[in-house]
Design an enzyme around this catalytic site. Sequence first.
Site, PDB file in Angstrom:
ATOM      1  N   ASN A  16     -37.580 -32.984 -42.240  1.00  0.00           N
ATOM      2  CA  ASN A  16     -38.379 -32.662 -41.113  1.00  0.00           C
ATOM      3  C   ASN A  16     -39.020 -33.722 -40.588  1.00  0.00           C
ATOM      4  O   ASN A  16     -39.802 -34.676 -41.452  1.00  0.00           O
ATOM      5  CB  ASN A  16     -39.235 -31.545 -40.921  1.00  0.00           C
ATOM      6  CG  ASN A  16     -38.557 -30.179 -41.295  1.00  0.00           C
ATOM      7  OD1 ASN A  16     -37.342 -30.074 -40.819  1.00  0.00           O
ATOM      8  ND2 ASN A  16     -38.816 -29.391 -42.273  1.00  0.00           N
ATOM      9  N   HIS A  55     -39.532 -35.864 -47.712  1.00  0.00           N
ATOM     10  CA  HIS A  55     -39.038 -35.083 -48.534  1.00  0.00           C
ATOM     11  C   HIS A  55     -37.747 -34.624 -47.909  1.00  0.00           C
ATOM     12  O   HIS A  55     -37.623 -33.989 -46.727  1.00  0.00           O
ATOM     13  CB  HIS A  55     -40.049 -33.876 -49.095  1.00  0.00           C
ATOM     14  CG  HIS A  55     -40.530 -33.262 -47.889  1.00  0.00           C
ATOM     15  ND1 HIS A  55     -41.794 -33.849 -47.375  1.00  0.00           N
ATOM     16  CD2 HIS A  55     -40.496 -31.995 -47.109  1.00  0.00           C
ATOM     17  CE1 HIS A  55     -42.181 -32.985 -46.327  1.00  0.00           C
ATOM     18  NE2 HIS A  55     -41.479 -32.013 -46.351  1.00  0.00           N
TER      19      HIS A  55
HETATM   20  P1  AMP Z   1     -42.489 -29.516 -44.540  1.00  0.00           P
HETATM   21  O1  AMP Z   1     -42.841 -28.450 -43.760  1.00  0.00           O
HETATM   22  O2  AMP Z   1     -41.082 -30.009 -44.068  1.00  0.00           O
HETATM   23  O3  AMP Z   1     -43.250 -30.719 -44.407  1.00  0.00           O
HETATM   24  O4  AMP Z   1     -42.144 -29.249 -46.110  1.00  0.00           O
HETATM   25  C1  AMP Z   1     -43.116 -29.164 -47.000  1.00  0.00           C
HETATM   26  C2  AMP Z   1     -42.760 -28.137 -48.055  1.00  0.00           C
HETATM   27  O5  AMP Z   1     -43.598 -28.287 -49.125  1.00  0.00           O
HETATM   28  C3  AMP Z   1     -42.867 -26.741 -47.575  1.00  0.00           C
HETATM   29  O6  AMP Z   1     -41.533 -26.142 -47.584  1.00  0.00           O
HETATM   30  C4  AMP Z   1     -43.824 -26.186 -48.481  1.00  0.00           C
HETATM   31  O7  AMP Z   1     -43.591 -24.832 -49.029  1.00  0.00           O
HETATM   32  C5  AMP Z   1     -43.618 -27.060 -49.748  1.00  0.00           C
HETATM   33  N1  AMP Z   1     -44.719 -27.183 -50.507  1.00  0.00           N
HETATM   34  C6  AMP Z   1     -46.245 -27.175 -50.269  1.00  0.00           C
HETATM   35  N2  AMP Z   1     -47.070 -27.481 -51.285  1.00  0.00           N
HETATM   36  C7  AMP Z   1     -46.145 -27.415 -52.232  1.00  0.00           C
HETATM   37  C8  AMP Z   1     -46.452 -27.221 -53.706  1.00  0.00           C
HETATM   38  N3  AMP Z   1     -47.623 -27.469 -54.345  1.00  0.00           N
HETATM   39  N4  AMP Z   1     -45.361 -27.334 -54.511  1.00  0.00           N
HETATM   40  C9  AMP Z   1     -44.288 -27.181 -53.881  1.00  0.00           C
HETATM   41  N5  AMP Z   1     -44.030 -27.145 -52.658  1.00  0.00           N
HETATM   42  C10 AMP Z   1     -44.807 -27.150 -51.770  1.00  0.00           C
END
Ligand code: AMP
Length: 121
Positions: free
Chosen positions: A87, A100
């Site tokens: 994204n 990511h």
């Molecule tokens: P985005 O919305 O594409 O920026 O994705 C960020 C992702 O990071 C989301 O799917 C969250 O659920 C995930 N996320 C946030 N904090 C953590 C964490 N501490 N460990 C693993 N995943 C996380």
Amino acid sequence: MAETLFSKIINREIPADIVYEDDLSLAFKDIHPQAPVHLLIIPKKRIATINDIAEDDRELVGHLFWVAGKLARDMGFDDEGYRAVMNCNEQAGQSVFHIHLHLLAGKPLGWPPYTDHPKQA
Ligand code: AMP
């Protein structure tokens, strides 16, 4: 550039369920999984968004997709299928500003994905 929580995961300052690591990248389970398999594959180098990927980063970003394919093969969902998606910024719902690759698998994945966007009426 300010650190994000993913830098803290790389530096082991906060816990994560890490499934893969090499010199360039780290993969761990998403804390709020949207599918039976939901992994995040990140470069160790911090790049905030797709817009910030420099010419010199091209190999590194390709590496993230190589890791996605390797994990799919190793975890056995390569043939059944999966989605690898990144994204960028607000409209796409980016919430962590360290690029990511979401690796999603284990159920039929809807397309187009924006029909589930929380901001859609
Ligand atoms: P985005 O919305 O594409 O920026 O994705 C960020 C992702 O990071 C989301 O799917 C969250 O659920 C995930 N996320 C946030 N904090 C953590 C964490 N501490 N460990 C693993 N995943 C996380």
